[in-house]
Design an enzyme around this catalytic site. Structure first.
Site, PDB file in Angstrom:
ATOM      1  N   LEU A 163      67.343  99.484  61.008  1.00  4.89           N
ATOM      2  CA  LEU A 163      66.964  98.262  61.724  1.00  4.89           C
ATOM      3  C   LEU A 163      68.023  97.192  61.514  1.00  4.89           C
ATOM      4  O   LEU A 163      67.853  96.235  60.760  1.00  4.89           O
ATOM      5  CB  LEU A 163      65.584  97.776  61.280  1.00  4.89           C
ATOM      6  N   HIS A 164      69.156  97.385  62.162  1.00  2.00           N
ATOM      7  CA  HIS A 164      70.262  96.434  62.166  1.00  2.00           C
ATOM      8  C   HIS A 164      70.701  96.244  63.605  1.00  2.00           C
ATOM      9  O   HIS A 164      70.490  97.112  64.451  1.00  2.00           O
ATOM     10  CB  HIS A 164      71.431  96.951  61.322  1.00  2.00           C
ATOM     11  N   ALA A 165      71.297  95.114  63.875  1.00  2.00           N
ATOM     12  CA  ALA A 165      71.862  94.805  65.179  1.00  2.00           C
ATOM     13  C   ALA A 165      70.882  95.069  66.322  1.00  2.00           C
ATOM     14  O   ALA A 165      69.781  94.545  66.313  1.00  2.00           O
ATOM     15  CB  ALA A 165      73.181  95.546  65.369  1.00  2.00           C
ATOM     16  N   PRO A 168      68.939  97.754  67.398  1.00  2.00           N
ATOM     17  CA  PRO A 168      67.585  98.270  67.143  1.00  2.00           C
ATOM     18  C   PRO A 168      66.663  97.215  66.523  1.00  2.00           C
ATOM     19  O   PRO A 168      65.490  97.123  66.878  1.00  2.00           O
ATOM     20  CB  PRO A 168      67.813  99.442  66.191  1.00  2.00           C
TER      21      PRO A 168
END
Length: 97
Positions: free
Chosen positions: A14-16, A18
């Site tokens: 869960l980065h950027a 997503p």
């Protein structure tokens, strides 16, 4: 309290992008969703900064929940459960993104 478990499938966790898609979906529900994983306190899933800082990596099992106080009444409880199901499906379908 409605609760749903899911596995983060996005290759970068869960980065950027997503994380942004997930937080936008949470915000669209209008519900105060909490996301947590083993070993950390839950964070507000409506906050991109909190979600990205918590480091929900690829393959991480998370728990999504909503406090009962936010879901008074049977129909609201059912709607909250449906929202959590949709959010869990989003997390598990992001592998291609």
């Amino acid at each position: 309290m409605p609760v749903r478990k899911a596995v983060v499938s996005a290759s970068i966790g869960l980065h950027a992008r997503p994380a942004a898609l997930f937080v936008r979906a949470v915000t669209d529900t209008g519900l105060p969703v909490i996301i947590r994983k083993a070993g950390i306190q839950g964070v507000d899933a409506r906050s991109l900064l909190e979600v990205m800082t918590a480091d929900f990596h690829h393959g991480c099992e998370v728990e999504l929940s909503i406090a009962d106080s936010a879901t008074s009444g049977a129909s609201n409880h059912q709607s909250a459960g449906e929202a959590l199901r949709m959010l869990a499906e989003l997390l598990e379908s992001q592998a291609a993104r």
